[in-house]
Motif scaffolding. Structure first.
Motif, PDB file in Angstrom:
ATOM      1  N   PRO A 188       0.791  -1.329   0.157  1.00  0.00           N
ATOM      2  CA  PRO A 188       0.103   0.150   0.079  1.00  0.00           C
ATOM      3  C   PRO A 188       0.962   1.272   0.026  1.00  0.00           C
ATOM      4  O   PRO A 188       0.538   2.132  -0.765  1.00  0.00           O
ATOM      5  N   GLU A 189       2.020   1.164   0.735  1.00  0.00           N
ATOM      6  CA  GLU A 189       2.853   2.447   0.783  1.00  0.00           C
ATOM      7  C   GLU A 189       3.411   2.779  -0.522  1.00  0.00           C
ATOM      8  O   GLU A 189       3.601   3.716  -1.095  1.00  0.00           O
ATOM      9  N   GLN A 190       3.663   1.423  -1.233  1.00  0.00           N
ATOM     10  CA  GLN A 190       4.149   2.094  -2.633  1.00  0.00           C
ATOM     11  C   GLN A 190       3.107   2.631  -3.633  1.00  0.00           C
ATOM     12  O   GLN A 190       3.583   3.371  -4.316  1.00  0.00           O
ATOM     13  N   VAL A 191       2.001   2.059  -3.488  1.00  0.00           N
ATOM     14  CA  VAL A 191       0.962   2.397  -4.444  1.00  0.00           C
ATOM     15  C   VAL A 191       0.777   4.048  -4.056  1.00  0.00           C
ATOM     16  O   VAL A 191       0.541   4.814  -5.025  1.00  0.00           O
ATOM     17  N   LEU A 192       0.777   4.375  -2.944  1.00  0.00           N
ATOM     18  CA  LEU A 192       0.479   5.658  -2.272  1.00  0.00           C
ATOM     19  C   LEU A 192       1.708   6.629  -2.574  1.00  0.00           C
ATOM     20  O   LEU A 192       1.665   8.088  -2.124  1.00  0.00           O
ATOM     21  N   GLY A 193       2.882   5.982  -2.836  1.00  0.00           N
ATOM     22  CA  GLY A 193       4.349   6.984  -3.104  1.00  0.00           C
ATOM     23  C   GLY A 193       4.734   7.097  -1.919  1.00  0.00           C
ATOM     24  O   GLY A 193       5.403   8.269  -1.828  1.00  0.00           O
ATOM     25  N   LYS A 194       4.445   6.512  -0.672  1.00  0.00           N
ATOM     26  CA  LYS A 194       5.191   6.706   0.469  1.00  0.00           C
ATOM     27  C   LYS A 194       6.575   6.156   0.538  1.00  0.00           C
ATOM     28  O   LYS A 194       6.691   5.174  -0.164  1.00  0.00           O
ATOM     29  N   PRO A 195       7.315   6.373   1.603  1.00  0.00           N
ATOM     30  CA  PRO A 195       8.719   5.790   1.696  1.00  0.00           C
ATOM     31  C   PRO A 195       8.308   4.204   1.810  1.00  0.00           C
ATOM     32  O   PRO A 195       7.549   3.635   2.503  1.00  0.00           O
ATOM     33  N   VAL A 196       9.475   3.462   1.338  1.00  0.00           N
ATOM     34  CA  VAL A 196       9.455   2.297   1.086  1.00  0.00           C
ATOM     35  C   VAL A 196      10.764   1.580   2.151  1.00  0.00           C
ATOM     36  O   VAL A 196      11.732   2.178   2.072  1.00  0.00           O
ATOM     37  N   ASP A 197      10.441   0.657   3.041  1.00  0.00           N
ATOM     38  CA  ASP A 197      11.429   0.048   3.614  1.00  0.00           C
ATOM     39  C   ASP A 197      11.181  -1.500   3.514  1.00  0.00           C
ATOM     40  O   ASP A 197      10.464  -2.107   2.688  1.00  0.00           O
ATOM     41  N   ALA A 198      12.246  -2.131   4.563  1.00  0.00           N
ATOM     42  CA  ALA A 198      11.816  -3.777   4.329  1.00  0.00           C
ATOM     43  C   ALA A 198      10.694  -4.431   4.595  1.00  0.00           C
ATOM     44  O   ALA A 198      10.243  -5.476   4.142  1.00  0.00           O
ATOM     45  N   ARG A 199       9.764  -3.471   5.391  1.00  0.00           N
ATOM     46  CA  ARG A 199       8.336  -4.269   5.477  1.00  0.00           C
ATOM     47  C   ARG A 199       7.604  -4.320   4.253  1.00  0.00           C
ATOM     48  O   ARG A 199       6.771  -4.821   4.090  1.00  0.00           O
ATOM     49  N   SER A 200       8.159  -3.369   3.285  1.00  0.00           N
ATOM     50  CA  SER A 200       7.520  -3.573   2.124  1.00  0.00           C
ATOM     51  C   SER A 200       7.711  -4.919   1.083  1.00  0.00           C
ATOM     52  O   SER A 200       6.922  -5.603   0.670  1.00  0.00           O
ATOM     53  N   ASP A 201       8.764  -5.229   1.461  1.00  0.00           N
ATOM     54  CA  ASP A 201       9.318  -6.633   1.009  1.00  0.00           C
ATOM     55  C   ASP A 201       8.439  -7.821   1.660  1.00  0.00           C
ATOM     56  O   ASP A 201       8.042  -8.693   1.212  1.00  0.00           O
ATOM     57  N   ILE A 202       8.328  -7.680   3.142  1.00  0.00           N
ATOM     58  CA  ILE A 202       7.499  -8.568   3.738  1.00  0.00           C
ATOM     59  C   ILE A 202       5.910  -8.608   3.106  1.00  0.00           C
ATOM     60  O   ILE A 202       5.551  -9.730   3.141  1.00  0.00           O
ATOM     61  N   TYR A 203       5.186  -7.708   2.847  1.00  0.00           N
ATOM     62  CA  TYR A 203       4.147  -7.382   2.170  1.00  0.00           C
ATOM     63  C   TYR A 203       4.127  -8.206   0.967  1.00  0.00           C
ATOM     64  O   TYR A 203       3.207  -8.939   0.800  1.00  0.00           O
ATOM     65  N   ALA A 204       5.045  -8.006   0.121  1.00  0.00           N
ATOM     66  CA  ALA A 204       5.083  -8.618  -1.019  1.00  0.00           C
ATOM     67  C   ALA A 204       5.465 -10.363  -1.084  1.00  0.00           C
ATOM     68  O   ALA A 204       4.704 -10.957  -1.634  1.00  0.00           O
ATOM     69  N   LEU A 205       6.032 -10.566  -0.022  1.00  0.00           N
ATOM     70  CA  LEU A 205       6.105 -12.149   0.191  1.00  0.00           C
ATOM     71  C   LEU A 205       5.015 -12.702   0.864  1.00  0.00           C
ATOM     72  O   LEU A 205       4.650 -13.682   0.469  1.00  0.00           O
ATOM     73  N   GLY A 206       3.967 -11.917   1.388  1.00  0.00           N
ATOM     74  CA  GLY A 206       2.748 -12.193   1.940  1.00  0.00           C
ATOM     75  C   GLY A 206       1.993 -12.624   0.788  1.00  0.00           C
ATOM     76  O   GLY A 206       1.095 -13.296   0.567  1.00  0.00           O
ATOM     77  N   ILE A 207       1.812 -11.368  -0.225  1.00  0.00           N
ATOM     78  CA  ILE A 207       0.992 -11.700  -1.358  1.00  0.00           C
ATOM     79  C   ILE A 207       1.416 -12.981  -2.124  1.00  0.00           C
ATOM     80  O   ILE A 207       0.700 -13.901  -2.684  1.00  0.00           O
ATOM     81  N   MET A 208       2.820 -13.236  -2.305  1.00  0.00           N
ATOM     82  CA  MET A 208       3.483 -14.363  -2.916  1.00  0.00           C
ATOM     83  C   MET A 208       2.890 -15.533  -2.157  1.00  0.00           C
ATOM     84  O   MET A 208       2.686 -16.866  -2.835  1.00  0.00           O
ATOM     85  N   MET A 209       3.021 -15.544  -0.913  1.00  0.00           N
ATOM     86  CA  MET A 209       2.588 -16.943  -0.115  1.00  0.00           C
ATOM     87  C   MET A 209       1.059 -17.151  -0.091  1.00  0.00           C
ATOM     88  O   MET A 209       0.531 -18.180  -0.408  1.00  0.00           O
ATOM     89  N   TYR A 210       0.266 -16.149  -0.478  1.00  0.00           N
ATOM     90  CA  TYR A 210      -1.243 -16.198  -0.630  1.00  0.00           C
ATOM     91  C   TYR A 210      -1.458 -16.939  -1.893  1.00  0.00           C
ATOM     92  O   TYR A 210      -2.108 -17.855  -2.077  1.00  0.00           O
ATOM     93  N   GLU A 211      -0.479 -16.435  -2.940  1.00  0.00           N
ATOM     94  CA  GLU A 211      -1.049 -16.798  -4.144  1.00  0.00           C
ATOM     95  C   GLU A 211      -0.489 -18.166  -4.611  1.00  0.00           C
ATOM     96  O   GLU A 211      -1.082 -19.275  -5.021  1.00  0.00           O
ATOM     97  N   MET A 212       0.768 -18.670  -3.701  1.00  0.00           N
ATOM     98  CA  MET A 212       1.173 -20.034  -3.909  1.00  0.00           C
ATOM     99  C   MET A 212       0.259 -21.254  -3.016  1.00  0.00           C
ATOM    100  O   MET A 212      -0.205 -22.088  -3.419  1.00  0.00           O
ATOM    101  N   LEU A 213      -0.458 -20.532  -2.009  1.00  0.00           N
ATOM    102  CA  LEU A 213      -1.281 -21.498  -1.001  1.00  0.00           C
ATOM    103  C   LEU A 213      -2.870 -21.497  -1.627  1.00  0.00           C
ATOM    104  O   LEU A 213      -3.490 -22.434  -1.404  1.00  0.00           O
TER     105      LEU A 213
END
Length: 593
Positions: free
Chosen positions: A500-525
């Motif tokens: 969400p923070e990337q979509v809104l143009g806000k600062p990005v940190d390691a937790r953005s990668d955690i979100y992306a991995l969550g989306i990938m896990m959802y897709e795998m499962l």
């Protein structure tokens, strides 16, 4: 109780209830209150309505936006729509997009008519907004106005008008689009895509002309369009001509031409003439003459000039042959692929006698000095990542005028390929992959590198199940352009996995990668992504809303406790997620035997 009071007040048409309060009632979740508020506002038809309606139009709640548009459907005018659009002009881009989306999807004939009038407004922002709305409405009453917009001074308006005409699908737009091919070279790829969508065979000769432009992007789009337009009567001639036209083009264009030829040959294999013609040499004069006569206008039947020669100032990677040297160290083996930021080559390092990958950056990226400076800085950090689950980056090179990254060669396929069947992976496999990704990303984050574009296409898995994450360097380049738009107006990145923070143009940190991995896990499962839609904007909107079904509801084989872990990784606020990848790794390890 409050809703009932509002209902009674509205039913009695309480004169004391001012316009501002009436518009606020459009947000009420009680359908009766909302409907009565709509009716009352319409009956009053107060000239001040738009002043208060704008806030409702870009409200976060869809039912509120829908109510605002219902009012516009009855009392809206070009002036009113313009006033509403101007009210969000300086707002965040997301607010502007949400307002336009509501007008497009809910607006009736009155709204469409008003928006059409705004295509010729003096304000560039208003014209752009009007075009975006019409792109979604697909209303045929806008065709003539969209054709006029092809001459707009703003490239965005011109190209989005092309898209809108293609979406409407009326072939009446074809002549205007063909004229645009001749006068607006930068728009040619967009126009070609539109012509392919319209499917009008009359434009084949005009599309063939585009193959003579020595621009690979245009040539590739022209080949795709020809493949879409070909019919049983002209497929043989098209096959003949595209091979001749692209004989001296870049390798990727030549390969695409052969693919189109083979596809058409398979598609129309029942036609004996096609089989006979494509089996003859491309240089046969009789075949060439026949092909030209079939495909060109009488006025354009002159001999076709060969494509202009490519510049030889620097190394041309499109013309490399196996065994040729790149610089004095790397022997070219083959091209592995081509992405948004570079062409990937497999080479042999003659010094250390090992295979490795060179990712040669596209010229448009290499010419941006600020981007390269940031790229190099993050490359220095990326080289420090030494982990079994991360592709090792070796160096940043300047070879014969080209910028390239050298990295580890890892024969494999991507996780995206494993997910193509759109079926859930076994829970054990999904856990193992996610655990390995978390380990690799934890190592990257320790060096200060955030990936920013973590997705299945950037995860490699070999036939032994070994997993490696790739493209940290490209992610660094994306960071420099995070807030930039491409020429088509789409944010650089991968909307399906954006935080969400990337979509809104806000600062990005390691937790953005955690979100992306969550989306990938959802897709795998689940075998499906948590958010999907007709276009990228719809997907990004859902990421910001965060209303995904629990993965355990989509796939009952997923334990609820594991589903809760995925949900935490996908939390809207970074503060509500796991705070680092090591926490994610430990959470996942608890499910692995």
């Amino acid at each position: 109780m409050c809703a009932n009071l509002h209902w009674r007040a509205l039913s009695a048409h309480d004169a004391r209830l001012d316009l501002e309060k009436l518009c606020k009632l459009l947000r009420d979740r009680d359908i009766k209150v909302q409907e009565q508020a709509i009716e009352t506002i319409i009956q009053r038809n107060d000239p001040e309505t738009m002043k208060y309606l704008s806030a409702v139009l870009h409200d976060e709640a869809e039912h509120a936006r829908r109510a605002a548009v219902e009012v516009l459907n009855k009392i809206g005018s070009a002036a009113a729509i313009k006033e509403l659009l101007e009210s969000v002009k300086d707002a965040d881009w997301w607010v502007r997009a949400r307002s336009a989306d509501a007008l497009a999807k809910i607006g009736g004939p009155r709204v469409v008519k008003a928006v059409v009038e705004l295509i010729k407004d003096d304000d560039e922002f208003i014209r752009r907004s009007a075009i975006e709305i019409l792109n979604s409405t697909r209303d045929e009453q806008a065709i003539s106005h969209l054709i006029d917009a092809l001459d707009d001074s703003d490239w965005w308006v011109r190209e989005r008008a092309v898209d809108a005409l293609a979406n409407i699908g009326n072939k009446a737009a074809t002549p205007a689009l063909v004229r645009m091919l001749k006068r607006d070279e930068k728009a040619v790829p967009v126009v070609l895509r539109a012509l392919a969508k319209l499917g009008d065979e009359r434009v084949i000769h005009a599309v063939l002309e585009q193959l003579k432009r020595p621009v690979p992007e245009i040539q590739l789009e022209a080949l795709h369009t020809l493949g879409e337009l070909a019919g049983s009567e002209n497929a043989a001639g098209i096959c003949e001509v595209i091979v001749k036209y692209t004989d001296k083009a870049a390798s990727e264009v030549r390969e695409a031409a052969l693919e189109v030829r083979d596809r058409l040959q398979d598609k129309f294999s029942a036609a004996a003439s096609l089989t006979r013609m494509v089996s003859k040499p491309a240089s046969a004069h009789a075949d060439e003459t026949l092909a030209m006569s079939m495909l060109q206008n009488p006025d354009e039947a002159a001999r076709i000039p060969a494509p202009a020669p490519q510049s030889l100032a620097n190394l041309d990677i499109n013309r490399l042959q196996p065994g040729e040297m790149i610089g004095d160290r790397y022997r070219y083996v083959r091209r592995v692929g081509r992405g948004a930021f570079g062409t990937v080559l497999l080479v042999e390092d003659e010094v250390i006698s090992e295979s490795l990958i060179l990712k040669v950056l596209h010229p448009q990226m290499a010419s941006d000095e600020d981007m390269i400076k940031r790229f190099v800085q993050e490359m220095r950090l990326s080289r420090k990542i030494t982990h079994e689950n991360v592709i090792r980056i070796y160096d940043f090179l300047n070879i014969q005028g080209l910028l390239a990254i050298s990295m580890e060669y890892f024969p494999s396929s991507t996780l995206a390929v494993s997910l193509e069947p759109r079926e859930p992976l076994p829970v054990e496999a999904a856990l193992r992959y996610a655990h390995d990704i978390a380990k690799g990303m934890a190592a990257a984050h320790e060096t200060g590198v955030v990936h920013r574009d973590l997705k299945p296409g950037n995860v490699l898995i070999n036939n032994r199940g070994v997993l490696k994450i790739v493209d940290f360097g490209v992610a660094a380049a994306r960071a420099a352009g995070d807030q930039q738009l491409t020429r088509t107006g789409i944010l650089i990145g991968t909307p399906k996995y954006m935080s969400p923070e990337q979509v809104l143009g806000k600062p990005v940190d390691a937790r953005s990668d955690i979100y992306a991995l969550g989306i990938m896990m959802y897709e795998m499962l689940a075998g499906t992504l948590p958010y999907s839609g007709e276009d990228q904007m719809a997907v990004m909107y859902q990421h910001v809303q965060g209303k995904a079904r629990p993965v355990s509801e989509v796939n009952p084989n997923v334990p609820r406790t594991l589903s809760a872990v995925v949900a935490k990784m996908m939390a809207l606020s970074p503060e509500d997620r796991y705070q680092n990848m090591e926490e994610v790794r430990r959470a996942l390890a608890g499910f692995i035997d």
